[in-house]
Design a protein around this motif. Structure first.
Motif, PDB file in Angstrom:
ATOM      1  N   LEU A 148      11.254   6.405   0.724  1.00 29.37           N
ATOM      2  CA  LEU A 148      10.296   5.309   0.550  1.00 29.37           C
ATOM      3  C   LEU A 148       9.564   5.584  -0.753  1.00 29.37           C
ATOM      4  O   LEU A 148       8.757   6.509  -0.860  1.00 29.37           O
ATOM      5  CB  LEU A 148       9.333   5.276   1.739  1.00 29.37           C
ATOM      6  CG  LEU A 148       8.196   4.271   1.739  1.00 29.37           C
ATOM      7  CD1 LEU A 148       8.709   2.858   1.520  1.00 29.37           C
ATOM      8  CD2 LEU A 148       7.432   4.344   3.057  1.00 29.37           C
ATOM      9  N   VAL A 149       9.874   4.788  -1.771  1.00 30.23           N
ATOM     10  CA  VAL A 149       9.382   5.008  -3.129  1.00 30.23           C
ATOM     11  C   VAL A 149       8.191   4.107  -3.402  1.00 30.23           C
ATOM     12  O   VAL A 149       8.206   2.925  -3.058  1.00 30.23           O
ATOM     13  CB  VAL A 149      10.503   4.729  -4.152  1.00 30.23           C
ATOM     14  CG1 VAL A 149       9.959   4.691  -5.572  1.00 30.23           C
ATOM     15  CG2 VAL A 149      11.606   5.771  -4.029  1.00 30.23           C
ATOM     16  N   VAL A 169      13.578   1.949   0.383  1.00 35.60           N
ATOM     17  CA  VAL A 169      12.478   0.991   0.265  1.00 35.60           C
ATOM     18  C   VAL A 169      11.701   1.288  -1.009  1.00 35.60           C
ATOM     19  O   VAL A 169      11.331   2.435  -1.271  1.00 35.60           O
ATOM     20  CB  VAL A 169      11.531   1.053   1.478  1.00 35.60           C
ATOM     21  CG1 VAL A 169      10.376   0.044   1.316  1.00 35.60           C
ATOM     22  CG2 VAL A 169      12.282   0.779   2.771  1.00 35.60           C
ATOM     23  N   ILE A 170      11.474   0.247  -1.802  1.00 34.41           N
ATOM     24  CA  ILE A 170      10.631   0.344  -2.988  1.00 34.41           C
ATOM     25  C   ILE A 170       9.347  -0.409  -2.697  1.00 34.41           C
ATOM     26  O   ILE A 170       9.342  -1.638  -2.613  1.00 34.41           O
ATOM     27  CB  ILE A 170      11.310  -0.261  -4.238  1.00 34.41           C
ATOM     28  CG1 ILE A 170      12.696   0.334  -4.469  1.00 34.41           C
ATOM     29  CG2 ILE A 170      10.405  -0.091  -5.455  1.00 34.41           C
ATOM     30  CD1 ILE A 170      12.706   1.740  -4.947  1.00 34.41           C
ATOM     31  N   ARG A 171       8.254   0.300  -2.491  1.00 32.29           N
ATOM     32  CA  ARG A 171       6.942  -0.320  -2.334  1.00 32.29           C
ATOM     33  C   ARG A 171       6.323  -0.505  -3.709  1.00 32.29           C
ATOM     34  O   ARG A 171       6.288   0.418  -4.520  1.00 32.29           O
ATOM     35  CB  ARG A 171       5.993   0.553  -1.518  1.00 32.29           C
ATOM     36  CG  ARG A 171       6.211   0.670  -0.046  1.00 32.29           C
ATOM     37  CD  ARG A 171       5.094   1.502   0.586  1.00 32.29           C
ATOM     38  NE  ARG A 171       3.803   1.092   0.088  1.00 32.29           N
ATOM     39  CZ  ARG A 171       3.030   1.828  -0.721  1.00 32.29           C
ATOM     40  NH1 ARG A 171       3.406   3.028  -1.113  1.00 32.29           N
ATOM     41  NH2 ARG A 171       1.866   1.353  -1.141  1.00 32.29           N
ATOM     42  N   THR A 172       5.763  -1.710  -3.941  1.00 34.18           N
ATOM     43  CA  THR A 172       5.131  -1.915  -5.234  1.00 34.18           C
ATOM     44  C   THR A 172       4.077  -3.016  -5.164  1.00 34.18           C
ATOM     45  O   THR A 172       4.335  -4.093  -4.624  1.00 34.18           O
ATOM     46  CB  THR A 172       6.174  -2.242  -6.323  1.00 34.18           C
ATOM     47  OG1 THR A 172       5.509  -2.439  -7.577  1.00 34.18           O
ATOM     48  CG2 THR A 172       6.992  -3.471  -5.971  1.00 34.18           C
ATOM     49  N   PRO A 173       2.877  -2.751  -5.684  1.00 37.39           N
ATOM     50  CA  PRO A 173       1.879  -3.818  -5.805  1.00 37.39           C
ATOM     51  C   PRO A 173       2.349  -4.856  -6.823  1.00 37.39           C
ATOM     52  O   PRO A 173       3.059  -4.524  -7.776  1.00 37.39           O
ATOM     53  CB  PRO A 173       0.625  -3.096  -6.307  1.00 37.39           C
ATOM     54  CG  PRO A 173       0.896  -1.637  -6.131  1.00 37.39           C
ATOM     55  CD  PRO A 173       2.374  -1.467  -6.172  1.00 37.39           C
ATOM     56  N   ILE A 211      13.009  -4.372  -1.526  1.00 41.49           N
ATOM     57  CA  ILE A 211      11.874  -4.405  -2.446  1.00 41.49           C
ATOM     58  C   ILE A 211      10.684  -4.928  -1.642  1.00 41.49           C
ATOM     59  O   ILE A 211      10.681  -6.089  -1.214  1.00 41.49           O
ATOM     60  CB  ILE A 211      12.137  -5.312  -3.659  1.00 41.49           C
ATOM     61  CG1 ILE A 211      13.470  -4.952  -4.329  1.00 41.49           C
ATOM     62  CG2 ILE A 211      10.979  -5.214  -4.650  1.00 41.49           C
ATOM     63  CD1 ILE A 211      13.528  -3.566  -4.890  1.00 41.49           C
ATOM     64  N   PHE A 212       9.697  -4.082  -1.427  1.00 40.50           N
ATOM     65  CA  PHE A 212       8.556  -4.418  -0.581  1.00 40.50           C
ATOM     66  C   PHE A 212       7.363  -4.696  -1.486  1.00 40.50           C
ATOM     67  O   PHE A 212       6.710  -3.788  -1.990  1.00 40.50           O
ATOM     68  CB  PHE A 212       8.266  -3.268   0.386  1.00 40.50           C
ATOM     69  CG  PHE A 212       7.338  -3.636   1.508  1.00 40.50           C
ATOM     70  CD1 PHE A 212       7.837  -4.184   2.677  1.00 40.50           C
ATOM     71  CD2 PHE A 212       5.976  -3.422   1.395  1.00 40.50           C
ATOM     72  CE1 PHE A 212       6.982  -4.528   3.719  1.00 40.50           C
ATOM     73  CE2 PHE A 212       5.124  -3.757   2.423  1.00 40.50           C
ATOM     74  CZ  PHE A 212       5.626  -4.306   3.593  1.00 40.50           C
ATOM     75  N   MET A 213       7.081  -5.980  -1.713  1.00 38.01           N
ATOM     76  CA  MET A 213       6.058  -6.410  -2.659  1.00 38.01           C
ATOM     77  C   MET A 213       4.728  -6.602  -1.945  1.00 38.01           C
ATOM     78  O   MET A 213       4.625  -7.386  -1.013  1.00 38.01           O
ATOM     79  CB  MET A 213       6.500  -7.703  -3.340  1.00 38.01           C
ATOM     80  CG  MET A 213       7.748  -7.551  -4.177  1.00 38.01           C
ATOM     81  SD  MET A 213       8.363  -9.114  -4.840  1.00 38.01           S
ATOM     82  CE  MET A 213       6.871  -9.835  -5.512  1.00 38.01           C
ATOM     83  N   GLU A 214       3.720  -5.883  -2.440  1.00 39.31           N
ATOM     84  CA  GLU A 214       2.411  -5.896  -1.803  1.00 39.31           C
ATOM     85  C   GLU A 214       1.408  -6.635  -2.689  1.00 39.31           C
ATOM     86  O   GLU A 214       1.193  -6.234  -3.843  1.00 39.31           O
ATOM     87  CB  GLU A 214       1.949  -4.460  -1.558  1.00 39.31           C
ATOM     88  CG  GLU A 214       2.927  -3.677  -0.689  1.00 39.31           C
ATOM     89  CD  GLU A 214       2.689  -2.186  -0.672  1.00 39.31           C
ATOM     90  OE1 GLU A 214       3.495  -1.462  -0.045  1.00 39.31           O
ATOM     91  OE2 GLU A 214       1.705  -1.725  -1.308  1.00 39.31           O
TER      92      GLU A 214
END
Length: 327
Positions: free
Chosen positions: A79-80, A115-119, A170-173
């Motif tokens: 989880l990046v 998973v790529i977490r990114t604001p 791509i998990f966009m926050e």
């Protein structure tokens, strides 16, 4: 049991619970360990799980994502965290040429559970590379799933689903909403399915499609237009941007006959164009008016002094509703 959490707290809890439940889960990113991440989403997790599972990486997005792909191929669930969406560009080749293609390239023998977490998004007075919404880069790439929650409940449930998904996500926050409000979030592990939109407000006169931070603008505009004009808008939170929930989109447009798409990404080739194409292809005969887009402008996100002039506002959404209904 439920407590009220904001989006950051919900995301932290999801990561904490999956780290505890599954030893294959590891976190990677710049400053995520001792500093707890640029927005403190990983705060406390280094002390709890150690530096072998909460890994401070060099400032090298290509190396981070490339390493995570190798770990995923070898049975781990990386989880990046990428500090801001526009910082992902050095690792873009790793994502689109390798992570997204591995299932296809190996004829299903290998997947990349990454998973790529990114604001993402404007509204926090950040410079241009800290405020971009470029979700269509990833929604245009077969093999990637793209998720954008708008509230704490969905943020936790979608992140758990993303960690458990066999394909890269791509998990966009939405940065603007990180600490904007709290809502009830169950303490136990639960899942919100990837690929399912949600009708958050029923209506008959027009459908507003939105996601992330723009969902709140859409809801507020819908409430104001109802009190002023008596028009009842249906509001659909897409939640997953790829794959789109075509069934929910089409069901809603068949009910209302009019639509507005609200997104802060640039208008040209934004996801709104794909939604309009889908409706034109499969539900054209139900339309009572052309579909409008309320979007960011085709310029880099401007300096903070004029940032609010770039973002879709409640007034712009209300104007779009009026123009569409009165067409």
């Amino acid at each position: 049991m439920s407590r009220k959490l904001n989006i950051i707290q919900a995301i932290t809890e999801a990561m904490d619970q999956k780290l505890e439940q599954d030893e294959r889960v590891i976190l990677m990113g710049e400053d995520i360990g001792m500093n707890g991440g640029v927005f403190r989403a990983t705060e406390g997790l280094l002390d709890k799980y150690g530096s072998n599972r909460v890994i401070d990486t060099p400032l090298a997005e290509s190396g981070i994502i490339g390493s995570a792909i190798g770990l995923a191929l070898n049975g781990m669930l990386p989880l990046v965290e990428i500090q801001f969406l526009a910082f992902i560009y050095p690792g873009f080749e790793q994502l689109v040429a390798h992570a997204a293609r591995m299932r296809y390239r190996t004829r299903g023998q290998f997947t990349i559970p990454l998973v790529i977490r990114t604001p993402y998004g404007a509204g926090i007075r950040g410079p241009e590379l800290h405020s971009e919404s470029v979700e269509t880069f990833f929604a245009h790439t077969p093999g990637l799933k793209v998720v954008a929650p708008s509230n704490p409940y969905d943020a936790k449930g979608l992140l758990i689903s993303a960690i458990e998904d066999p394909d890269p996500v791509i998990f966009m926050e939405p940065t603007k909403l990180y600490r904007a409000f709290k809502e009830a979030v169950p303490q136990e592990i639960y899942r919100v399915p990837i690929g399912e939109a949600k009708v958050v407000q029923e209506g008959m006169d027009l459908t507003i499609f939105a996601w992330g931070a723009m969902l709140r603008e859409a809801l507020l505009a819908a409430k104001k237009i109802e009190s002023e004009k008596g028009w009842k808008c249906e509001v659909v939170d897409l939640r997953t941007l790829y794959p789109l929930d075509k069934e929910t989109i089409l069901q809603s447009i068949k009910k209302t006959g009019r639509a507005l798409v609200v997104h802060e990404a640039h208008k040209t080739a934004g996801l709104g164009a794909e939604i309009i194409s889908l409706i034109n292809d499969e539900a054209l005969i139900y339309l009572k008016a052309p579909i409008k887009r309320i979007a960011g402008f085709d310029i880099p996100v401007p300096p903070f002094s004029v940032e609010n002039d770039y973002l879709p506002t409640v007034e712009r959404v209300k104007q779009g509703i009026s123009e569409t209904i009165l067409f």
